[in-house]
Scaffold this active site. Structure first.
Site, PDB file in Angstrom:
ATOM      1  CB  VAL A   7       4.795  -0.593  10.888  1.00  0.00           C
ATOM      2  CG1 VAL A   7       3.430  -0.541  10.213  1.00  0.00           C
ATOM      3  CG2 VAL A   7       4.760   0.142  12.220  1.00  0.00           C
ATOM      4  CB  CYS A  37       4.742   1.812  -1.172  1.00  0.00           C
ATOM      5  SG  CYS A  37       4.579   3.527  -1.658  1.00  0.00           S
ATOM      6  CE  LYS A  86      -0.148   8.184  -0.157  1.00  0.00           C
ATOM      7  NZ  LYS A  86      -0.134   7.301   1.014  1.00  0.00           N
ATOM      8  CG  ASN A  87      -1.637   7.845   4.288  1.00  0.00           C
ATOM      9  OD1 ASN A  87      -1.780   7.759   3.064  1.00  0.00           O
ATOM     10  ND2 ASN A  87      -0.539   7.439   4.914  1.00  0.00           N
ATOM     11  CG  ASP A 120       4.141   6.177   6.587  1.00  0.00           C
ATOM     12  OD1 ASP A 120       4.147   5.593   5.508  1.00  0.00           O
ATOM     13  OD2 ASP A 120       3.350   5.884   7.507  1.00  0.00           O
ATOM     14  NE  ARG A 168      -2.336  -1.455   1.188  1.00  0.00           N
ATOM     15  CZ  ARG A 168      -2.366  -2.720   0.816  1.00  0.00           C
ATOM     16  NH1 ARG A 168      -1.790  -3.097  -0.284  1.00  0.00           N
ATOM     17  NH2 ARG A 168      -2.963  -3.624   1.569  1.00  0.00           N
TER      18      ARG A 168
END
Ligand code: EPU
Length: 442
Positions: free
Chosen positions: A333, A121, A23-24, A311, A97
């Protein structure tokens, strides 16, 4: 459709599932297509909501997107890029984002852009100050307005020398997507070097960019006048893979994750082994399983790559509730990523949250009233509950907890999980989980 899932827990997850592109990474590669003068082809694209959000934004800006979701292929043709109407863009406010990363490409293509208020999120403040500082240093003029940011480039953006206060993933991507077509050389120090960023650099290089990654987090980019489209296969989603691995551990199961790759998951694999999980790296994936007996507690600190990803933290914490002894997890983080533990406590877990930097070095959140360390004491049996998904990774962690708990849980707000976990309900069924959207069946 009901936005909830009934989860009958207490049974191990067993079987094989597949993860597709990260996804990222995928969302950023889609934005990169805007920089090319010719069409791009992206493969291994998962069917997740974030891909839909970026598709919508690209289409608003004149990119023709053709999708074959089953094959996981996107064709992105930016030949007719155009300015979008602010009202149309506004409809995407709060959805993700990614819109902030449209700045550089749109400035190069159109000279201006309007970026709606961001979503994503709620795991901390998540400011965009680094992004705006970077854009200003390239020569862009940033104007904050109600509902978003208007940004323009009075003349061609120019290369610059920047040092990030923290190796932010998004800010590094912002810089890459802007520098590749800026005039002259850009040098970024304290860059993020996550595998997803390296894959984005690979895409940009295929498009014609000149980028070198030096030691010590320094990235140098020589701007070019023109970029072409790319053809690329996205790297696998190491966050999703680790989530299924943690689910296998928490439920005492045995899950093979096809599409999981060792180099990107080395740090996770070390931790998985220290907790007492077993894994076997295969040609096309990784098998993760609970070998029986007690799991071991650990001291863990999240960090930027090559550290333990933030994550990965939330799903693993659920497994730690089943380890024998005290585990310490220090989140460095995000300042606010332990909200999901409230629900776990309600299910019987013993988890204390602290403001102090526990278990390692001091981080930038110490002495600042952020609840960013936890002590998990286990093993504690979990019992079914009625829970609300707080955010993407926290939500998947709630699912894992419900799968590990005795009885039938109701997990509400599961559409949030669709943002980043492809077909998770089908995958749960394939692993033998007792899940249903219908109260009568689970
Ligand atoms: N930060 C600032 N100012 C900025 C940008 C970041 O202070 O302008 C701070 C953030 O508040 C945070 C830290 O820097 O404390 C790191 O944030 P980063 O910019 O690295 O995160 P991001 O780019 O917004 C991406 C992923 C996140 C992932 C982080 C870290 C995407 C779309 N999101 O976020 O993924 O946790 O990198 O690896 O790529 C998720 O997938 O669930 C997720 C949250």
């Amino acid at each position: 459709m009901n936005d909830l899932l009934y989860v009958g827990g207490g049974n191990p997850l067993n079987g094989t599932i597949t993860v597709r592109g990260a996804k990222n990474f995928v969302s950023k590669a889609m934005v990169a297509s805007l920089l090319g003068e010719s069409p791009s082809v992206l493969r291994n694209v998962p069917q997740i909501r974030d891909v839909g959000v970026v598709t919508g934004l690209l289409e608003l800006h004149g990119v023709a997107v053709k999708s074959d979701p089953d094959a996981g292929i996107l064709d992105l043709d930016p030949s007719n890029v155009e300015s979008a109407h602010v009202a149309d863009i506004d409809a995407h406010a709060g959805s993700s984002r990614i819109p902030i990363l449209f700045c550089g490409p749109l400035l190069h293509r159109l000279g201006e852009a309007f970026i709606p208020d961001l979503g994503g999120c709620r795991i901390g403040d998540r400011p965009i100050n680094y992004h705006l500082d970077i854009l200003r240093q390239f020569g862009a003029v940033v104007d904050k307005r109600e509902g978003g940011i208007h940004i323009r480039a009075p003349r061609r953006l120019h290369g610059t020398k920047i040092s990030l206060p923290y190796p932010s993933v998004g800010a590094t991507e912002q810089l890459l997507l802007t520098a590749v077509r800026a005039e002259g050389i850009t040098e970024l120090s304290n860059a993020a070097i996550e595998p997803e960023i390296m894959d984005l650099i690979a895409v940009l290089q295929k498009m014609g960019a000149i980028i070198s990654v030096d030691t010590d987090r320094v990235i140098r980019i020589e701007g070019v006048d023109r970029l072409e489209g790319y053809t690329h296969t996205a790297l696998g989603d190491r966050i999703e893979a680790a989530s299924w691995a943690s689910a296998a551990l928490a439920t005492g199961g045995d899950v093979t994750v096809k599409g999981a790759t060792q180099p990107e998951m080395m740090t996770f694999l070390n931790t998985f082994r220290k907790v007492g999980g077993r894994f076997d790296v295969q040609d096309d994936g990784i098998r993760f399983w609970h070998p029986g007996g007690d799991l071991d507690p650990i001291v863990l600190e999240t960090d930027v790559h090559p550290g333990f990803m933030t994550d990965w933290q939330q799903p693993l914490v659920v497994a730690l509730t089943q380890a024998k002894g005290l585990s310490i997890v220090h989140e460095t983080v995000y300042e606010n990523r332990f909200g999901f533990t409230d629900a776990l406590r309600g299910m019987g877990a013993t988890i204390q949250v602290y403001k102090e930097c526990l278990g390692g070095r001091d981080c930038r959140f110490g002495q600042r009233n952020f609840h960013h360390s936890v002590v998990v004491s286990g093993p504690t049996p979990l019992s079914a509950a009625d829970i609300e998904v707080p955010d993407l990774r926290g939500g998947f962690s709630h699912l894992i907890a419900a799968l590990a708990a005795k009885g039938t849980s109701t997990v509400r707000g599961i559409s949030l999980i669709d943002r980043g976990y492809e077909n998770f309900q089908d995958k749960l069924v394939a692993l033998g989980a007792d899940v249903s959207r219908d109260a009568g069946r689970s």
